[in-house]
Design an enzyme around this catalytic site. Structure first.
Site, PDB file in Angstrom:
ATOM      1  N   GLY A  10      13.007 -17.692 -11.928  1.00 25.46           N
ATOM      2  CA  GLY A  10      12.485 -16.595 -12.758  1.00 25.46           C
ATOM      3  C   GLY A  10      13.271 -16.521 -14.059  1.00 25.46           C
ATOM      4  O   GLY A  10      14.494 -16.614 -14.043  1.00 25.46           O
ATOM      5  N   THR A 125      20.385 -14.483 -13.327  1.00 22.34           N
ATOM      6  CA  THR A 125      19.330 -13.767 -12.604  1.00 22.34           C
ATOM      7  C   THR A 125      19.435 -12.283 -12.931  1.00 22.34           C
ATOM      8  O   THR A 125      20.543 -11.740 -13.015  1.00 22.34           O
ATOM      9  CB  THR A 125      19.392 -13.936 -11.065  1.00 22.34           C
ATOM     10  OG1 THR A 125      18.521 -12.966 -10.464  1.00 22.34           O
ATOM     11  CG2 THR A 125      20.777 -13.734 -10.485  1.00 22.34           C
ATOM     12  N   ILE A 126      18.305 -11.661 -13.091  1.00 21.55           N
ATOM     13  CA  ILE A 126      18.336 -10.203 -13.280  1.00 21.55           C
ATOM     14  C   ILE A 126      18.803  -9.526 -11.998  1.00 21.55           C
ATOM     15  O   ILE A 126      19.259  -8.392 -12.032  1.00 21.55           O
ATOM     16  CB  ILE A 126      16.962  -9.615 -13.698  1.00 21.55           C
ATOM     17  CG1 ILE A 126      15.888  -9.829 -12.620  1.00 21.55           C
ATOM     18  CG2 ILE A 126      16.514 -10.153 -15.040  1.00 21.55           C
ATOM     19  CD1 ILE A 126      14.648  -8.967 -12.821  1.00 21.55           C
ATOM     20  N   ASP A 127      18.696 -10.216 -10.852  1.00 21.30           N
ATOM     21  CA  ASP A 127      18.986  -9.572  -9.563  1.00 21.30           C
ATOM     22  C   ASP A 127      20.484  -9.347  -9.332  1.00 21.30           C
ATOM     23  O   ASP A 127      20.854  -8.546  -8.471  1.00 21.30           O
ATOM     24  CB  ASP A 127      18.435 -10.418  -8.407  1.00 21.30           C
ATOM     25  CG  ASP A 127      16.941 -10.669  -8.520  1.00 21.30           C
ATOM     26  OD1 ASP A 127      16.269  -9.881  -9.199  1.00 21.30           O
ATOM     27  OD2 ASP A 127      16.450 -11.653  -7.938  1.00 21.30           O
ATOM     28  N   GLY A 170      14.610  -7.066  -7.864  1.00 21.74           N
ATOM     29  CA  GLY A 170      15.942  -7.307  -7.310  1.00 21.74           C
ATOM     30  C   GLY A 170      15.922  -8.141  -6.050  1.00 21.74           C
ATOM     31  O   GLY A 170      16.952  -8.449  -5.479  1.00 21.74           O
ATOM     32  N   ARG A 265       3.249   9.899  -7.784  1.00 25.79           N
ATOM     33  CA  ARG A 265       2.700   8.703  -8.446  1.00 25.79           C
ATOM     34  C   ARG A 265       3.745   7.581  -8.428  1.00 25.79           C
ATOM     35  O   ARG A 265       4.940   7.849  -8.318  1.00 25.79           O
ATOM     36  CB  ARG A 265       2.346   9.003  -9.901  1.00 25.79           C
ATOM     37  CG  ARG A 265       1.320  10.087 -10.097  1.00 25.79           C
ATOM     38  CD  ARG A 265      -0.086   9.561  -9.843  1.00 25.79           C
ATOM     39  NE  ARG A 265      -1.054  10.577 -10.200  1.00 25.79           N
ATOM     40  CZ  ARG A 265      -1.628  10.667 -11.400  1.00 25.79           C
ATOM     41  NH1 ARG A 265      -1.325   9.811 -12.358  1.00 25.79           N
ATOM     42  NH2 ARG A 265      -2.496  11.620 -11.642  1.00 25.79           N
ATOM     43  N   HIS A 271       7.557  -7.268 -14.302  1.00 22.28           N
ATOM     44  CA  HIS A 271       8.158  -8.260 -15.198  1.00 22.28           C
ATOM     45  C   HIS A 271       8.632  -7.688 -16.517  1.00 22.28           C
ATOM     46  O   HIS A 271       9.314  -8.392 -17.278  1.00 22.28           O
ATOM     47  CB  HIS A 271       7.173  -9.411 -15.418  1.00 22.28           C
ATOM     48  CG  HIS A 271       6.941 -10.201 -14.168  1.00 22.28           C
ATOM     49  ND1 HIS A 271       5.976  -9.864 -13.254  1.00 22.28           N
ATOM     50  CD2 HIS A 271       7.592 -11.265 -13.647  1.00 22.28           C
ATOM     51  CE1 HIS A 271       6.024 -10.708 -12.231  1.00 22.28           C
ATOM     52  NE2 HIS A 271       6.993 -11.559 -12.450  1.00 22.28           N
ATOM     53  N   ILE A 272       8.300  -6.432 -16.800  1.00 21.65           N
ATOM     54  CA  ILE A 272       8.854  -5.789 -18.004  1.00 21.65           C
ATOM     55  C   ILE A 272      10.384  -5.885 -17.963  1.00 21.65           C
ATOM     56  O   ILE A 272      11.043  -6.043 -18.986  1.00 21.65           O
ATOM     57  CB  ILE A 272       8.410  -4.312 -18.064  1.00 21.65           C
ATOM     58  CG1 ILE A 272       6.917  -4.250 -18.369  1.00 21.65           C
ATOM     59  CG2 ILE A 272       9.202  -3.515 -19.099  1.00 21.65           C
ATOM     60  CD1 ILE A 272       6.329  -2.863 -18.257  1.00 21.65           C
ATOM     61  N   GLN A 273      10.943  -5.814 -16.728  1.00 17.83           N
ATOM     62  CA  GLN A 273      12.406  -5.868 -16.574  1.00 17.83           C
ATOM     63  C   GLN A 273      12.990  -7.212 -16.991  1.00 17.83           C
ATOM     64  O   GLN A 273      14.184  -7.342 -17.204  1.00 17.83           O
ATOM     65  CB  GLN A 273      12.775  -5.616 -15.099  1.00 17.83           C
ATOM     66  CG  GLN A 273      12.463  -4.220 -14.650  1.00 17.83           C
ATOM     67  CD  GLN A 273      12.340  -4.127 -13.129  1.00 17.83           C
ATOM     68  OE1 GLN A 273      13.261  -3.728 -12.463  1.00 17.83           O
ATOM     69  NE2 GLN A 273      11.194  -4.511 -12.597  1.00 17.83           N
TER      70      GLN A 273
HETATM   71  O1  F6P Z   1      14.654 -13.280  -9.028  1.00 16.24           O
HETATM   72  C1  F6P Z   1      14.146 -12.590 -10.123  1.00 16.24           C
HETATM   73  C2  F6P Z   1      12.879 -11.861  -9.764  1.00 16.24           C
HETATM   74  O2  F6P Z   1      12.421 -11.175 -10.911  1.00 16.24           O
HETATM   75  C3  F6P Z   1      12.977 -10.929  -8.561  1.00 16.24           C
HETATM   76  O3  F6P Z   1      13.594  -9.704  -8.880  1.00 16.24           O
HETATM   77  C4  F6P Z   1      11.541 -10.827  -8.150  1.00 16.24           C
HETATM   78  O4  F6P Z   1      11.398 -10.520  -6.773  1.00 16.24           O
HETATM   79  C5  F6P Z   1      11.012 -12.196  -8.432  1.00 16.24           C
HETATM   80  O5  F6P Z   1      11.876 -12.788  -9.386  1.00 16.24           O
HETATM   81  C6  F6P Z   1       9.611 -12.205  -8.968  1.00 16.24           C
HETATM   82  O6  F6P Z   1       9.224 -13.518  -9.101  1.00 16.24           O
HETATM   83  P1  F6P Z   1       7.942 -13.994  -9.934  1.00 16.24           P
HETATM   84  O7  F6P Z   1       8.280 -13.962 -11.382  1.00 16.24           O
HETATM   85  O8  F6P Z   1       7.722 -15.377  -9.458  1.00 16.24           O
HETATM   86  O9  F6P Z   1       6.840 -13.046  -9.625  1.00 16.24           O
END
Ligand code: F6P
Length: 342
Positions: A10, A125-127, A170, A265, A271-273
């Site tokens: 990612g 990784t953002i995670d 995450g 809600r 993916h904005i993150q």
């Molecule tokens: O590992 C980074 C991450 O953004 C995770 O937080 C998320 O679960 C995953 O990738 C989403 O993956 P993709 O971009 O393939 O949907």
């Protein structure tokens, strides 16, 4: 030396900053040449490359994403994948690789190193779930994006007396949820590291309404209710065997609405993150990791990953990065609990 650079898995903000600093120092200080492999391990596997010199990296420091492209290609799942990589590296005159990636990309790098490929890893990784490094770049940006979203959601939630559930990424680690939730003043934070009791969460939500404030619940995409099955978007696995997470936020909002009688809600940040420009912290970290990665390559220190420990950049064996996931320790979660429901 002629060095190949690739970005896998990612994407995250800061990848271009690493590419830039590797190339800038590699050319200016050591006189090395570079080639950019496209789309993660697919690049060396299929011989897909592009020129990568000083001119190509000008202006990319603040740019999100990766100029090299990325993919979740696993060469070990492809017949003859390793041989194809070795042949393509030889054909393109590439002596060494810098692999910038997370658990999966660096897992491949570790195995290739064992099979004789000269490789150095850079963690991303953002995670923030990679072992052996205190932080990965991309994480700070993701947290800031989520925090800003939470700030905005507070005002609209208050106006409408609603619960707002914010689902953040995450994977199986709750770092983004914990940091964004703390920074954004969430009323409840739910992490994959600890199963939650939906009745207890409903209790926190009700308490917050009693104080005449609207609750914000931050839930990590990998969080699970007690005795419940993880809610999955679908059951498809990628080539590294990961399921796609997502959906817990919607499920939780429905439960909270039913249990509290107050409208709830969901906002899925998704993916904005991962998009857009990196924060200053991530630019500096990414740049420093790049500078140290090219030093490691120049010194032939193969099979290493550059990592942040304290404020220093150190080298650790690649295997250390992927041996186990770095999850949120219980005491960090307990710290945050004082704010729940209040
Ligand atoms: O590992 C980074 C991450 O953004 C995770 O937080 C998320 O679960 C995953 O990738 C989403 O993956 P993709 O971009 O393939 O949907």
């Amino acid at each position: 030396m002629r060095i190949g650079v690739l970005t896998g898995g990612g994407d995250c903000p800061g990848l271009n900053a690493v590419i830039r600093s590797v190339v800038r120092k590699g050319v200016a200080t050591y006189g090395h040449e570079f080639v950019g492999f496209r789309d993660g391990w697919r690049g060396p596997l299929e011989g897909l490359s592009r020129p990568l010199g000083i001119a190509e990296v000008r202006g990319i420091l603040p740019r999100g994403g990766t100029i090299l492209g990325s993919s979740r290609t696993n060469p070990f799942k492809i017949d003859g994948g390793v041989e194809r990589i070795k042949d393509n590296l030889a054909e393109q005159g590439v002596d060494a690789l810098i692999a910038i990636g997370g658990e999966d990309t660096l897992g491949v790098a570790t195995k290739l190193h064992d099979l004789g490929v000269q490789v150095v890893g850079v963690p991303k990784t953002i995670d923030n779930d990679l072992n052996a490094t205190d932080y990965t770049f991309g994480f700070d940006t993701a947290v800031n994006i989520a925090m800003e979203a939470i700030d905005r959601l507070h005002t609209t939630a208050e106006s409408h007396h609603r619960t707002l559930v914010v689902e953040v990424m995450g994977r199986h680690a709750g770092w983004i949820a914990l940091h964004a939730g703390l920074a954004g003043g969430a009323n409840v934070i739910l992490l994959p590291e600890r199963q939650f009791d939906v009745d207890q969460v409903a209790g926190y939500v009700e308490k917050r309404f009693q104080h005449q404030y609207a609750p914000i619940v931050v839930v990590a995409e990998g969080a699970q209710p007690l005795d419940g099955q993880m809610v999955l978007h679908n059951q498809e696995l990628d080539s590294f065997g990961h399921v796609r997470l997502g959906g817990i936020g919607q499920w939780l909002a429905e439960q909270l609405e039913a249990k509290t009688g107050k409208e709830a809600r969901t906002v899925v940040l998704g993916h904005i993150q991962r998009g857009g420009t990196p924060t200053a912290f991530d630019r500096v970290l990414a740049t420093r990791l790049g500078l140290h990665a090219i030093d490691a390559v120049h010194q032939g220190d193969w099979g290493k990953m550059v990592a942040m420990q304290g404020t220093s950049i150190v080298r650790v064996p690649l295997i250390e990065a992927t041996r186990e996931l770095k999850t949120v320790p219980l005491e960090r979660y307990t710290e945050a609990e004082v704010f729940f429901g209040s």
